[in-house]
Design a protein around this motif. Structure first.
Motif, mmCIF file in Angstrom:
data_model
loop_
_atom_site.group_PDB
_atom_site.id
_atom_site.type_symbol
_atom_site.label_atom_id
_atom_site.label_comp_id
_atom_site.label_asym_id
_atom_site.label_seq_id
_atom_site.Cartn_x
_atom_site.Cartn_y
_atom_site.Cartn_z
ATOM 1 N N ALA A 85 -7.404 10.669 24.185
ATOM 2 C CA ALA A 85 -8.832 10.661 24.529
ATOM 3 C C ALA A 85 -9.138 9.786 25.744
ATOM 4 C CB ALA A 85 -9.636 10.166 23.334
ATOM 5 N N ASP A 86 -8.236 8.883 26.046
ATOM 6 C CA ASP A 86 -8.539 7.889 27.066
ATOM 7 C C ASP A 86 -8.174 8.381 28.474
ATOM 8 O OD1 ASP A 86 -9.402 5.545 28.087
ATOM 9 O OD2 ASP A 86 -7.498 4.483 27.761
ATOM 10 N N GLN A 87 -8.893 9.415 28.925
ATOM 11 C CA GLN A 87 -8.622 9.926 30.276
ATOM 12 C C GLN A 87 -9.811 9.582 31.150
ATOM 13 O OE1 GLN A 87 -7.706 14.159 30.446
ATOM 14 N NE2 GLN A 87 -7.419 14.112 28.239
ATOM 15 N N ASN A 88 -9.647 8.658 32.020
ATOM 16 C CA ASN A 88 -10.795 8.331 32.861
ATOM 17 C C ASN A 88 -10.520 8.707 34.313
ATOM 18 O OD1 ASN A 88 -13.264 7.494 33.615
ATOM 19 N ND2 ASN A 88 -13.185 5.564 32.487
ATOM 20 N N TRP A 89 -10.602 10.009 34.552
ATOM 21 C CA TRP A 89 -10.277 10.535 35.871
ATOM 22 C C TRP A 89 -11.255 10.043 36.930
ATOM 23 C CZ3 TRP A 89 -5.610 12.242 36.181
ATOM 24 C CH2 TRP A 89 -4.999 12.764 35.029
ATOM 25 N N ASN A 90 -12.522 9.972 36.547
ATOM 26 C CA ASN A 90 -13.524 9.552 37.530
ATOM 27 C C ASN A 90 -13.308 8.120 37.992
ATOM 28 O OD1 ASN A 90 -14.770 11.859 35.950
ATOM 29 N ND2 ASN A 90 -16.139 11.646 37.704
ATOM 30 N N ALA A 91 -13.037 7.244 37.020
ATOM 31 C CA ALA A 91 -12.827 5.838 37.378
ATOM 32 C C ALA A 91 -11.614 5.706 38.298
ATOM 33 C CB ALA A 91 -12.632 5.009 36.112
ATOM 34 N N TYR A 92 -10.587 6.489 37.983
ATOM 35 C CA TYR A 92 -9.366 6.409 38.796
ATOM 36 C C TYR A 92 -9.631 6.889 40.230
ATOM 37 C CZ TYR A 92 -4.625 6.744 40.436
ATOM 38 O OH TYR A 92 -3.493 6.563 41.177
ATOM 39 N N ALA A 93 -10.305 8.031 40.347
ATOM 40 C CA ALA A 93 -10.594 8.581 41.684
ATOM 41 C C ALA A 93 -11.479 7.618 42.477
ATOM 42 C CB ALA A 93 -11.276 9.941 41.556
ATOM 43 N N GLN A 94 -12.477 7.078 41.793
ATOM 44 C CA GLN A 94 -13.406 6.148 42.443
ATOM 45 C C GLN A 94 -12.653 4.918 42.974
ATOM 46 O OE1 GLN A 94 -16.388 7.322 42.563
ATOM 47 N NE2 GLN A 94 -17.819 5.655 42.936
ATOM 48 N N GLU A 95 -11.759 4.415 42.131
ATOM 49 C CA GLU A 95 -10.989 3.223 42.492
ATOM 50 C C GLU A 95 -10.093 3.505 43.716
ATOM 51 O OE1 GLU A 95 -8.784 1.679 39.069
ATOM 52 O OE2 GLU A 95 -7.184 1.181 40.488
ATOM 53 N N GLN A 96 -9.445 4.663 43.694
ATOM 54 C CA GLN A 96 -8.546 5.008 44.798
ATOM 55 C C GLN A 96 -9.303 5.159 46.114
ATOM 56 O OE1 GLN A 96 -5.253 4.839 44.638
ATOM 57 N NE2 GLN A 96 -5.653 4.186 42.544
ATOM 58 N N LEU A 97 -10.456 5.826 46.039
ATOM 59 C CA LEU A 97 -11.248 6.020 47.254
ATOM 60 C C LEU A 97 -11.777 4.683 47.770
ATOM 61 C CD1 LEU A 97 -13.196 9.291 46.450
ATOM 62 C CD2 LEU A 97 -11.789 8.906 48.467
ATOM 63 N N SER A 98 -12.280 3.859 46.837
ATOM 64 C CA SER A 98 -12.822 2.546 47.229
ATOM 65 C C SER A 98 -11.752 1.720 47.920
ATOM 66 C CB SER A 98 -13.290 1.757 46.003
ATOM 67 O OG SER A 98 -14.362 2.397 45.424
ATOM 68 N N ASP A 219 0.318 11.280 35.325
ATOM 69 C CA ASP A 219 0.638 10.371 36.437
ATOM 70 C C ASP A 219 0.770 11.160 37.747
ATOM 71 O OD1 ASP A 219 0.631 8.240 34.752
ATOM 72 O OD2 ASP A 219 2.819 8.065 34.589
ATOM 73 N N ALA A 220 1.342 12.352 37.626
ATOM 74 C CA ALA A 220 1.500 13.187 38.830
ATOM 75 C C ALA A 220 0.126 13.587 39.382
ATOM 76 C CB ALA A 220 2.327 14.426 38.502
ATOM 77 N N LEU A 221 -0.804 13.864 38.482
ATOM 78 C CA LEU A 221 -2.167 14.186 38.934
ATOM 79 C C LEU A 221 -2.788 12.975 39.636
ATOM 80 C CD1 LEU A 221 -3.525 16.151 35.834
ATOM 81 C CD2 LEU A 221 -3.203 17.089 38.122
ATOM 82 N N LYS A 222 -2.552 11.796 39.046
ATOM 83 C CA LYS A 222 -3.096 10.570 39.653
ATOM 84 C C LYS A 222 -2.489 10.344 41.039
ATOM 85 C CE LYS A 222 -4.408 8.143 35.476
ATOM 86 N NZ LYS A 222 -4.065 7.113 34.498
ATOM 87 N N GLN A 223 -1.200 10.625 41.140
ATOM 88 C CA GLN A 223 -0.536 10.486 42.431
ATOM 89 C C GLN A 223 -1.188 11.399 43.472
ATOM 90 O OE1 GLN A 223 1.598 8.091 43.011
ATOM 91 N NE2 GLN A 223 1.606 8.733 45.155
ATOM 92 N N ASN A 224 -1.549 12.605 43.035
ATOM 93 C CA ASN A 224 -2.216 13.546 43.940
ATOM 94 C C ASN A 224 -3.584 13.019 44.370
ATOM 95 O OD1 ASN A 224 -0.058 15.237 43.706
ATOM 96 N ND2 ASN A 224 -1.073 16.761 42.427
ATOM 97 N N ILE A 225 -4.311 12.434 43.420
ATOM 98 C CA ILE A 225 -5.630 11.863 43.751
ATOM 99 C C ILE A 225 -5.456 10.746 44.784
ATOM 100 C CG2 ILE A 225 -7.571 10.516 42.832
ATOM 101 C CD1 ILE A 225 -7.257 12.103 40.194
ATOM 102 N N LYS A 226 -4.458 9.917 44.538
ATOM 103 C CA LYS A 226 -4.193 8.793 45.439
ATOM 104 C C LYS A 226 -3.854 9.298 46.856
ATOM 105 C CE LYS A 226 -1.465 4.576 45.531
ATOM 106 N NZ LYS A 226 -0.516 3.736 44.816
ATOM 107 N N GLN A 227 -3.038 10.335 46.894
ATOM 108 C CA GLN A 227 -2.628 10.929 48.172
ATOM 109 C C GLN A 227 -3.855 11.465 48.936
ATOM 110 O OE1 GLN A 227 0.083 14.181 47.485
ATOM 111 N NE2 GLN A 227 0.718 14.307 49.614
ATOM 112 N N ILE A 228 -4.748 12.106 48.212
ATOM 113 C CA ILE A 228 -5.957 12.648 48.855
ATOM 114 C C ILE A 228 -6.845 11.507 49.350
ATOM 115 C CG2 ILE A 228 -8.080 13.974 48.493
ATOM 116 C CD1 ILE A 228 -6.512 15.720 46.484
ATOM 117 N N ALA A 229 -7.010 10.478 48.503
ATOM 118 C CA ALA A 229 -7.855 9.337 48.890
ATOM 119 C C ALA A 229 -7.327 8.699 50.173
ATOM 120 C CB ALA A 229 -7.896 8.316 47.762
ATOM 121 N N GLN A 230 -6.012 8.591 50.255
ATOM 122 C CA GLN A 230 -5.396 8.003 51.437
ATOM 123 C C GLN A 230 -5.642 8.878 52.661
ATOM 124 O OE1 GLN A 230 -4.046 4.858 51.489
ATOM 125 N NE2 GLN A 230 -4.316 5.347 53.663
ATOM 126 N N HIS A 231 -5.577 10.173 52.450
ATOM 127 C CA HIS A 231 -5.801 11.127 53.537
ATOM 128 C C HIS A 231 -7.239 11.021 54.049
ATOM 129 C CE1 HIS A 231 -5.368 14.693 55.915
ATOM 130 N NE2 HIS A 231 -4.114 14.779 55.555
#
Lengths: 241, 210
Positions: A85-98, A219-231
């Motif tokens: 249940a503990d999937q916080n995709w929004n928080a992760y994406a927000q953190e990476q972009l910030s 984790d692979a999805l998170k890696q993709n989010i991180k890659q996009i944020a960096q881009h």
């Protein structure tokens, strides 16, 4: 019901083609005044969809379409159960972009506004906000994204795939200073060329392997989010005049 | 029945190759006449605002010359008079599995290179290279030269893509097209030729509520 199914199938078949936005590169010199960026929280993403771009059921009319949706919904349910249940995709994406934008030299803050959540297999495409709240900032970064374990068909692997659309809006005159769409993971043959495709090498041969490696696949999805944020941060990097 | 398979096979083949016949750009470059030792001898095509300029480099009419990094086909354009902040987008799209990796020189009135946009600055995605430069002030750029460096030729851009096709099968006396999703590895190789386009427009960010 019939109409809904047809729309759903159409959405699935052309996933990645729909809602293509015109690309706008960031003119850093002309927008040197942008120092503070406010990131608007993306629509809530609660679940990872497990999808096939072409499900075999789709070839067999309405009954097949119902079976296809039912199959993918069940797989989505099982996979998300495995993820917990503990999937916080929004928080992760927000953190990476910030983080990425801070590293690029911006003063970053975030705000949350009410917007419709993104649910797997929804027929309505997510979109940017039509109006923005009054904010003390130079520019607003609006974005939405989906997280999917995506297979091309019944005999191909599931590839952790993130699709993210973003735009940077001038807070004063509400013009679009930057706009881009990203696909990190599995691209499709008919994907609009304006969408930036970032490769991902992770894959899971079938649903059993995906469920057995739920945590790693997340984790692979998170890696993709991180890659996009960096881009995005690279695209917005301030360049010397 | 056989015809259906043939049509499906051809259709999937065409969709994978983008309907193009691979051109032998390498041979064409090797056998092409060289022009223009001096940059002042080049014919520069006039580029206008909002009018894309497109060229197939490596076609029979393509000029070629020696650049510091090797012999290359090129596209040369004369920039219009500066009209304020502008956006210059250069794109290269694949022809079959071949793609021209552009490098750009911005030249002044005396044909001296004021700025180089290196091949590495171009973003590769979906069988295409793109780069957008902003001309925010009149820096005296008057001409533009697009060519490719020899060290770029032969590099492979790999991308995994989902592909779709339909296979007709007989079921209950009728033909049903079975939709299938598969994967293909698109290996686009940087080559001596390809399709290049340039578009220049005024930099005018659009409102979120047009």
């Amino acid at each position: 019901m019939k109409k809904l199914l047809v729309i759903s199938l159409f959405t699935m078949t052309v996933a990645g083609c729909a809602n293509t936005l015109p690309k706008q590169a960031f003119n850093s010199s002309a927008n040197a005044h942008v120092e503070r960026i406010t990131i608007i929280q993306a629509p809530q993403v609660d679940k990872v969809a497990v999808e096939m771009l072409v499900h075999p059921g789709e070839s067999f009319g309405l009954i097949g379409a119902v079976a296809a949706i039912s199959d993918m919904s069940n797989k989505t349910k099982l996979y998300n159960k495995a993820l917990g249940a503990d999937q916080n995709w929004n928080a992760y994406a927000q953190e990476q972009l910030s983080q990425a934008l801070t590293n690029a030299g911006y003063k970053v803050n975030t705000v949350t506004v009410k917007r419709p959540p993104i649910t797997p297999f929804a027929t309505k495409q997510p979109e940017f906000l039509k109006t923005y709240p009054a904010l003390e900032t130079d520019a607003i970064l609006d974005y939405y994204f989906t997280v999917t374990q995506l297979a091309a068909g019944a005999t191909t692997s599931y590839v952790p795939t993130v699709n993210l659309s973003t735009r940077l809006v001038n807070n004063k005159n509400k013009t679009v200073l930057y706009q881009s769409q990203f696909n990190a993971g599995l691209a499709n043959q008919y994907q609009d060329k304006a969408i930036v495709n970032l490769q991902s090498s992770t894959e899971y041969r079938n649903i059993s392997e995906l469920n057995a490696n739920a945590s790693l696949s997340a984790d692979a999805l998170k890696q993709n989010i991180k890659q996009i944020a960096q881009h995005i941060a690279n695209d917005l990097t301030k360049k010397p005049k | 029945m056989k015809n259906y398979y043939l049509v499906a096979l051809l259709a999937s083949g065409l969709s994978l190759t983008g309907c193009a016949t691979p051109a032998n750009y390498k041979t064409r470059l090797e056998t092409s006449h060289l022009c223009c030792d001096q940059l002042s001898e080049v014919t520069y095509q006039p580029l206008d605002y909002n009018k894309p300029m497109k060229a197939t480099l490596g076609s029979k009419k393509s000029p070629a010359r020696h650049f510091p990094e090797g012999k290359s086909f090129f596209l040369a354009a004369k920039l219009p008079a500066y009209q304020g902040a502008s956006e210059l987008t250069i794109s290269s799209e694949s022809v079959g599995q071949q793609l021209f990796a552009p490098q750009v020189w911005l030249l002044n009135e005396q044909f001296q290179t004021l700025e180089t946009i290196p091949a590495e600055a171009f973003q590769y995605s979906n069988g295409q290279y793109d780069y957008t430069a902003f001309l925010n002030e009149d820096k005296a750029y008057r001409y533009l030269m697009i060519y490719t460096r020899a060290d770029q030729v032969g590099k492979t851009n790999k991308q995994r893509v989902a592909i779709f096709n339909a296979s007709p099968v007989f079921l209950a006396g009728g033909i049903v097209n079975i939709q299938q999703g598969g994967e293909a590895n698109s290996n686009i190789v940087n080559s001596e030729g390809g399709k290049v386009s340039i578009i220049l427009k005024k930099y005018q960010p659009k409102s979120i509520n047009p």
